[in-house]
Design a protein around this motif. Structure first.
Motif, PDB file in Angstrom:
ATOM      1  N   ILE A 130       0.862  -1.177   0.000  1.00  0.00           N
ATOM      2  CA  ILE A 130       0.000   0.000   0.000  1.00  0.00           C
ATOM      3  C   ILE A 130       0.902   1.230   0.000  1.00  0.00           C
ATOM      4  CG2 ILE A 130      -1.833   1.246   1.205  1.00  0.00           C
ATOM      5  CD1 ILE A 130      -2.562  -1.467   2.549  1.00  0.00           C
ATOM      6  N   ARG A 131       0.667   2.124  -0.962  1.00  0.00           N
ATOM      7  CA  ARG A 131       1.531   3.292  -1.136  1.00  0.00           C
ATOM      8  C   ARG A 131       0.707   4.571  -1.261  1.00  0.00           C
ATOM      9  NH1 ARG A 131       7.237   1.903  -2.408  1.00  0.00           N
ATOM     10  NH2 ARG A 131       7.213  -0.372  -2.417  1.00  0.00           N
ATOM     11  N   THR A 132       1.378   5.692  -1.005  1.00  0.00           N
ATOM     12  CA  THR A 132       0.774   6.993  -1.253  1.00  0.00           C
ATOM     13  C   THR A 132       1.054   7.395  -2.693  1.00  0.00           C
ATOM     14  OG1 THR A 132       2.753   8.167  -0.513  1.00  0.00           O
ATOM     15  CG2 THR A 132       1.042   7.758   1.132  1.00  0.00           C
ATOM     16  N   GLY A 133       0.092   8.068  -3.281  1.00  0.00           N
ATOM     17  CA  GLY A 133       0.245   8.566  -4.641  1.00  0.00           C
ATOM     18  C   GLY A 133      -0.607   9.804  -4.838  1.00  0.00           C
ATOM     19  N   THR A 134      -0.271  10.580  -5.844  1.00  0.00           N
ATOM     20  CA  THR A 134      -1.023  11.790  -6.160  1.00  0.00           C
ATOM     21  C   THR A 134      -1.692  11.630  -7.515  1.00  0.00           C
ATOM     22  OG1 THR A 134       0.491  13.167  -4.881  1.00  0.00           O
ATOM     23  CG2 THR A 134      -0.862  14.290  -6.518  1.00  0.00           C
ATOM     24  N   ILE A 135      -2.993  11.903  -7.565  1.00  0.00           N
ATOM     25  CA  ILE A 135      -3.740  11.809  -8.810  1.00  0.00           C
ATOM     26  C   ILE A 135      -3.288  12.938  -9.730  1.00  0.00           C
ATOM     27  CG2 ILE A 135      -6.030  11.912  -9.871  1.00  0.00           C
ATOM     28  CD1 ILE A 135      -7.126  10.773  -7.176  1.00  0.00           C
ATOM     29  N   VAL A 136      -2.834  12.571 -10.930  1.00  0.00           N
ATOM     30  CA  VAL A 136      -2.357  13.573 -11.893  1.00  0.00           C
ATOM     31  C   VAL A 136      -3.336  13.757 -13.056  1.00  0.00           C
ATOM     32  CG1 VAL A 136       0.073  13.320 -11.286  1.00  0.00           C
ATOM     33  CG2 VAL A 136      -0.887  11.884 -13.096  1.00  0.00           C
ATOM     34  N   ALA A 137      -4.280  12.831 -13.225  1.00  0.00           N
ATOM     35  CA  ALA A 137      -5.294  12.964 -14.275  1.00  0.00           C
ATOM     36  C   ALA A 137      -6.517  12.144 -13.885  1.00  0.00           C
ATOM     37  CB  ALA A 137      -4.760  12.494 -15.623  1.00  0.00           C
ATOM     38  N   ALA A 138      -7.701  12.670 -14.234  1.00  0.00           N
ATOM     39  CA  ALA A 138      -8.961  11.973 -13.991  1.00  0.00           C
ATOM     40  C   ALA A 138      -9.900  12.259 -15.155  1.00  0.00           C
ATOM     41  CB  ALA A 138      -9.584  12.441 -12.677  1.00  0.00           C
ATOM     42  N   THR A 139     -10.392  11.180 -15.777  1.00  0.00           N
ATOM     43  CA  THR A 139     -11.307  11.330 -16.907  1.00  0.00           C
ATOM     44  C   THR A 139     -12.489  10.391 -16.721  1.00  0.00           C
ATOM     45  OG1 THR A 139     -10.066   9.677 -18.181  1.00  0.00           O
ATOM     46  CG2 THR A 139      -9.496  11.988 -18.547  1.00  0.00           C
ATOM     47  N   ASP A 140     -13.597  10.706 -17.372  1.00  0.00           N
ATOM     48  CA  ASP A 140     -14.763   9.826 -17.325  1.00  0.00           C
ATOM     49  C   ASP A 140     -14.430   8.503 -17.999  1.00  0.00           C
ATOM     50  OD1 ASP A 140     -16.537  11.688 -16.095  1.00  0.00           O
ATOM     51  OD2 ASP A 140     -16.813  12.678 -18.027  1.00  0.00           O
ATOM     52  N   PHE A 141     -14.909   7.421 -17.407  1.00  0.00           N
ATOM     53  CA  PHE A 141     -14.718   6.086 -17.981  1.00  0.00           C
ATOM     54  C   PHE A 141     -16.057   5.661 -18.562  1.00  0.00           C
ATOM     55  CE2 PHE A 141     -12.942   1.566 -16.939  1.00  0.00           C
ATOM     56  CZ  PHE A 141     -12.968   1.253 -18.276  1.00  0.00           C
ATOM     57  N   GLU A 142     -16.289   6.049 -19.792  1.00  0.00           N
ATOM     58  CA  GLU A 142     -17.588   5.871 -20.428  1.00  0.00           C
ATOM     59  C   GLU A 142     -17.926   4.414 -20.725  1.00  0.00           C
ATOM     60  OE1 GLU A 142     -17.838   8.622 -23.670  1.00  0.00           O
ATOM     61  OE2 GLU A 142     -17.427  10.324 -22.347  1.00  0.00           O
ATOM     62  N   LYS A 143     -16.931   3.546 -20.863  1.00  0.00           N
ATOM     63  CA  LYS A 143     -17.208   2.138 -21.180  1.00  0.00           C
ATOM     64  C   LYS A 143     -17.404   1.270 -19.946  1.00  0.00           C
ATOM     65  CE  LYS A 143     -15.248   2.100 -25.759  1.00  0.00           C
ATOM     66  NZ  LYS A 143     -14.473   1.371 -26.745  1.00  0.00           N
ATOM     67  N   ALA A 144     -17.255   1.821 -18.760  1.00  0.00           N
ATOM     68  CA  ALA A 144     -17.455   1.059 -17.525  1.00  0.00           C
ATOM     69  C   ALA A 144     -18.947   0.795 -17.318  1.00  0.00           C
ATOM     70  CB  ALA A 144     -16.886   1.821 -16.336  1.00  0.00           C
ATOM     71  N   ARG A 145     -19.277  -0.341 -16.707  1.00  0.00           N
ATOM     72  CA  ARG A 145     -20.681  -0.673 -16.429  1.00  0.00           C
ATOM     73  C   ARG A 145     -21.291   0.270 -15.399  1.00  0.00           C
ATOM     74  NH1 ARG A 145     -20.539  -7.062 -15.588  1.00  0.00           N
ATOM     75  NH2 ARG A 145     -18.331  -6.686 -15.612  1.00  0.00           N
ATOM     76  N   ASN A 146     -20.514   0.611 -14.382  1.00  0.00           N
ATOM     77  CA  ASN A 146     -20.958   1.531 -13.338  1.00  0.00           C
ATOM     78  C   ASN A 146     -20.195   2.840 -13.492  1.00  0.00           C
ATOM     79  OD1 ASN A 146     -22.669  -0.418 -12.005  1.00  0.00           O
ATOM     80  ND2 ASN A 146     -20.789  -1.392 -11.281  1.00  0.00           N
ATOM     81  N   PRO A 147     -20.818   3.964 -13.123  1.00  0.00           N
ATOM     82  CA  PRO A 147     -20.131   5.253 -13.262  1.00  0.00           C
ATOM     83  C   PRO A 147     -18.751   5.222 -12.590  1.00  0.00           C
ATOM     84  CG  PRO A 147     -22.414   5.587 -12.627  1.00  0.00           C
ATOM     85  CD  PRO A 147     -22.140   4.111 -12.531  1.00  0.00           C
ATOM     86  N   SER A 148     -17.722   5.571 -13.364  1.00  0.00           N
ATOM     87  CA  SER A 148     -16.341   5.476 -12.890  1.00  0.00           C
ATOM     88  C   SER A 148     -15.483   6.541 -13.541  1.00  0.00           C
ATOM     89  CB  SER A 148     -15.742   4.107 -13.227  1.00  0.00           C
ATOM     90  OG  SER A 148     -16.493   3.056 -12.709  1.00  0.00           O
ATOM     91  N   TYR A 149     -14.317   6.741 -12.930  1.00  0.00           N
ATOM     92  CA  TYR A 149     -13.280   7.568 -13.518  1.00  0.00           C
ATOM     93  C   TYR A 149     -12.082   6.695 -13.845  1.00  0.00           C
ATOM     94  CZ  TYR A 149     -15.703  11.637 -11.486  1.00  0.00           C
ATOM     95  OH  TYR A 149     -16.621  12.588 -11.154  1.00  0.00           O
ATOM     96  N   GLN A 150     -11.338   7.094 -14.867  1.00  0.00           N
ATOM     97  CA  GLN A 150     -10.020   6.533 -15.127  1.00  0.00           C
ATOM     98  C   GLN A 150      -9.034   7.504 -14.498  1.00  0.00           C
ATOM     99  OE1 GLN A 150      -9.961   6.290 -19.409  1.00  0.00           O
ATOM    100  NE2 GLN A 150     -10.722   4.199 -19.396  1.00  0.00           N
ATOM    101  N   LEU A 151      -8.209   6.995 -13.593  1.00  0.00           N
ATOM    102  CA  LEU A 151      -7.247   7.827 -12.880  1.00  0.00           C
ATOM    103  C   LEU A 151      -5.830   7.480 -13.308  1.00  0.00           C
ATOM    104  CD1 LEU A 151      -8.679   7.459  -9.253  1.00  0.00           C
ATOM    105  CD2 LEU A 151      -9.217   9.233 -10.948  1.00  0.00           C
ATOM    106  N   GLU A 152      -4.971   8.487 -13.329  1.00  0.00           N
ATOM    107  CA  GLU A 152      -3.536   8.292 -13.451  1.00  0.00           C
ATOM    108  C   GLU A 152      -2.947   8.812 -12.154  1.00  0.00           C
ATOM    109  OE1 GLU A 152      -1.738   9.718 -17.066  1.00  0.00           O
ATOM    110  OE2 GLU A 152      -3.524   9.164 -18.223  1.00  0.00           O
ATOM    111  N   ILE A 153      -2.139   7.974 -11.497  1.00  0.00           N
ATOM    112  CA  ILE A 153      -1.649   8.276 -10.155  1.00  0.00           C
ATOM    113  C   ILE A 153      -0.128   8.182 -10.132  1.00  0.00           C
ATOM    114  CG2 ILE A 153      -1.804   7.655  -7.713  1.00  0.00           C
ATOM    115  CD1 ILE A 153      -4.455   6.113  -8.629  1.00  0.00           C
ATOM    116  N   ASP A 154       0.513   9.230  -9.649  1.00  0.00           N
ATOM    117  CA  ASP A 154       1.971   9.289  -9.551  1.00  0.00           C
ATOM    118  C   ASP A 154       2.405   8.656  -8.232  1.00  0.00           C
ATOM    119  OD1 ASP A 154       4.663   9.894  -9.403  1.00  0.00           O
ATOM    120  OD2 ASP A 154       4.400  12.061  -9.609  1.00  0.00           O
ATOM    121  N   PHE A 155       3.157   7.562  -8.327  1.00  0.00           N
ATOM    122  CA  PHE A 155       3.684   6.867  -7.150  1.00  0.00           C
ATOM    123  C   PHE A 155       5.195   7.070  -7.015  1.00  0.00           C
ATOM    124  CE2 PHE A 155      -0.281   4.522  -7.889  1.00  0.00           C
ATOM    125  CZ  PHE A 155      -0.821   4.556  -6.610  1.00  0.00           C
ATOM    126  N   GLY A 156       5.696   8.204  -7.412  1.00  0.00           N
ATOM    127  CA  GLY A 156       7.118   8.513  -7.262  1.00  0.00           C
ATOM    128  C   GLY A 156       7.990   7.554  -8.039  1.00  0.00           C
TER     129      GLY A 156
END
Length: 115
Positions: A17-43
């Motif tokens: 388990i690590r800390t990370g900072t979200i650097v991008a968040a976009t709608d995930f339109e193809k997901a069955r349930n409402p979701s975001y696609q995240l990009e997370i910087d883990f150093g």
């Protein structure tokens, strides 16, 4: 509320388990349930992608720059046309769709390990 079966210390040590900072968040339109696609910087571990069903409490614009906790040693999981590389951690609310992200009380360096 029931608890899950007891685990050993060795079981817990398998989780990375690590800390990370979200650097991008976009709608995930193809997901069955409402979701975001995240990009997370883990150093030093680099940037990892994750799909997160956190749309009921968070606007994607408010997620960028937020530090979170995630499990980074799961195998990649394909969700529609997307490969999730880590599991963002959160707490379920009274409504299971209301997920509150876990974070640190103070900023930490990205990639720091929870233990």
């Amino acid at each position: 509320m029931t608890t899950k079966p007891e685990i050993t210390w060795a079981d817990f040590e398998k989780l990375d388990i690590r800390t990370g900072t979200i650097v991008a968040a976009t709608d995930f339109e193809k997901a069955r349930n409402p979701s975001y696609q995240l990009e997370i910087d883990f150093g030093d571990l680099g940037v990892k992608k994750s799909s997160a069903q956190i749309t009921s409490l968070y606007a994607k614009e408010d997620l960028v720059g937020r530090q979170i906790l995630a499990v980074v040693n799961f195998p990649k999981k394909q969700i529609a046309n997307f490969f999730s590389e880590c599991l963002v951690l959160g707490v379920y609310g009274e409504d299971p769709k209301d997920i509150t992200l876990l974070t640190t009380s103070l900023p930490t360096k990205n990639g720091m390990q929870v233990g």
